[in-house]
Motif scaffolding. Structure first.
Motif, short mmCIF file in Angstrom:
data_model
loop_
_atom_site.label_atom_id
_atom_site.label_comp_id
_atom_site.label_asym_id
_atom_site.label_seq_id
_atom_site.Cartn_x
_atom_site.Cartn_y
_atom_site.Cartn_z
N HIS A 89 -5.83 15.07 17.42
CA HIS A 89 -5.62 16.21 16.52
C HIS A 89 -4.79 15.79 15.31
N ASP A 90 -3.93 14.82 15.49
CA ASP A 90 -3.00 14.42 14.44
C ASP A 90 -3.25 13.04 13.86
N TYR A 91 -3.95 12.19 14.59
CA TYR A 91 -4.12 10.80 14.16
C TYR A 91 -5.58 10.38 14.21
N VAL A 92 -5.93 9.52 13.26
CA VAL A 92 -7.23 8.84 13.26
C VAL A 92 -6.91 7.38 13.51
N PHE A 93 -7.69 6.74 14.37
CA PHE A 93 -7.46 5.34 14.70
C PHE A 93 -8.53 4.48 14.04
N TRP A 94 -8.08 3.40 13.45
CA TRP A 94 -8.97 2.48 12.73
C TRP A 94 -8.91 1.11 13.37
N GLY A 95 -10.07 0.52 13.56
CA GLY A 95 -10.19 -0.86 14.00
C GLY A 95 -10.75 -1.65 12.84
N GLY A 96 -9.88 -2.24 12.04
CA GLY A 96 -10.32 -2.88 10.81
C GLY A 96 -10.70 -1.81 9.81
N SER A 97 -11.90 -1.90 9.26
CA SER A 97 -12.34 -0.91 8.27
C SER A 97 -13.16 0.21 8.89
N ASP A 98 -13.36 0.16 10.21
CA ASP A 98 -14.16 1.17 10.90
C ASP A 98 -13.28 2.12 11.69
N SER A 156 6.60 7.88 20.50
CA SER A 156 6.63 8.15 21.94
C SER A 156 6.49 9.64 22.22
N ALA A 157 7.10 10.48 21.41
CA ALA A 157 7.02 11.93 21.61
C ALA A 157 5.60 12.44 21.45
N THR A 158 4.84 11.82 20.57
CA THR A 158 3.44 12.20 20.36
C THR A 158 2.64 11.99 21.63
N ILE A 159 3.02 10.99 22.40
CA ILE A 159 2.30 10.66 23.64
C ILE A 159 2.90 11.39 24.84
N LYS A 160 4.23 11.55 24.86
CA LYS A 160 4.87 12.20 26.01
C LYS A 160 4.48 13.67 26.14
N THR A 161 4.35 14.37 25.04
CA THR A 161 4.05 15.79 25.10
C THR A 161 2.75 16.07 25.86
N PRO A 162 1.63 15.41 25.53
CA PRO A 162 0.42 15.67 26.33
C PRO A 162 0.52 15.16 27.76
N LEU A 163 1.32 14.13 28.01
CA LEU A 163 1.52 13.68 29.39
C LEU A 163 2.21 14.76 30.22
N LEU A 164 3.13 15.47 29.62
CA LEU A 164 3.84 16.54 30.33
C LEU A 164 2.94 17.73 30.63
N GLU A 165 1.83 17.85 29.92
CA GLU A 165 0.90 18.96 30.15
C GLU A 165 0.01 18.75 31.37
N ALA A 223 8.02 5.86 30.66
CA ALA A 223 7.45 4.52 30.88
C ALA A 223 5.97 4.48 30.52
N ILE A 224 5.23 5.50 30.92
CA ILE A 224 3.80 5.55 30.61
C ILE A 224 3.61 5.68 29.10
N ALA A 225 4.38 6.56 28.48
CA ALA A 225 4.28 6.75 27.02
C ALA A 225 4.59 5.46 26.27
N GLN A 226 5.60 4.73 26.72
CA GLN A 226 5.95 3.47 26.05
C GLN A 226 4.83 2.45 26.17
N GLU A 227 4.18 2.40 27.31
CA GLU A 227 3.07 1.45 27.50
C GLU A 227 1.89 1.81 26.61
N VAL A 228 1.58 3.11 26.54
CA VAL A 228 0.49 3.55 25.66
C VAL A 228 0.87 3.30 24.20
N LEU A 229 2.12 3.57 23.87
CA LEU A 229 2.60 3.35 22.50
C LEU A 229 2.54 1.88 22.12
N ALA A 230 2.73 0.99 23.06
CA ALA A 230 2.62 -0.44 22.78
C ALA A 230 1.16 -0.86 22.65
N GLY A 231 0.28 -0.25 23.45
CA GLY A 231 -1.12 -0.66 23.46
C GLY A 231 -1.95 -0.17 22.29
#
Length: 117
Positions: free
Chosen positions: A46-55, A7-16, A93-101
């Motif tokens: 900057h910190d994470y790469v997202f993978w959808g299956g092997s791509d 959640s902190a990873t998402i909240k920090t840019p939201l606060l910006e 609340a926004i960060a939690q929704e993004v974190l769930a999605g």
């Protein structure tokens, strides 16, 4: 070192996000939500790469999932975020929704190189 998306990873840019863009969430929610999602995607990327299956997921795919998550947030919470009435609670609340999605759509892999090497 393995780091999970948090959640902190998402909240920090939201606060910006400045007040003008937050206010646009009430007058032009579609465009403002896209701008917020792009901001989050670029900052988290900057910190994470997202993978959808092997791509590796594209910027567009990750941004789209963030947009979907923000649209699931109740309008009353978006209003609080936009007007800074309860910005901290609304940000959570926004960060939690993004974190769930995001993990529902992708596997997040911590990718930042340690300093000095």
């Amino acid at each position: 070192m393995k780091r999970n998306l948090s959640s902190a990873t998402i909240k920090t840019p939201l606060l910006e996000i400045d007040g003008e863009l937050r206010g646009m969430l009430l007058s032009d929610r579609g465009r403002a939500t896209a701008a917020v999602a792009i901001h989050l995607c670029l900052r988290i990327g900057h910190d994470y790469v997202f993978w959808g299956g092997s791509d590796k997921a594209t910027l567009d795919e990750v941004t789209r999932e963030i947009v979907y998550a923000i649209w699931r947030v109740p309008l009353s919470t978006i209003t609080q975020f936009a007007k800074a009435e309860d910005k901290a609670g609304a940000t959570d609340a926004i960060a939690q929704e993004v974190l769930a999605g995001l993990p529902a759509a992708f596997e997040a892999q911590y990718a930042r190189e340690p300093y000095g090497g």
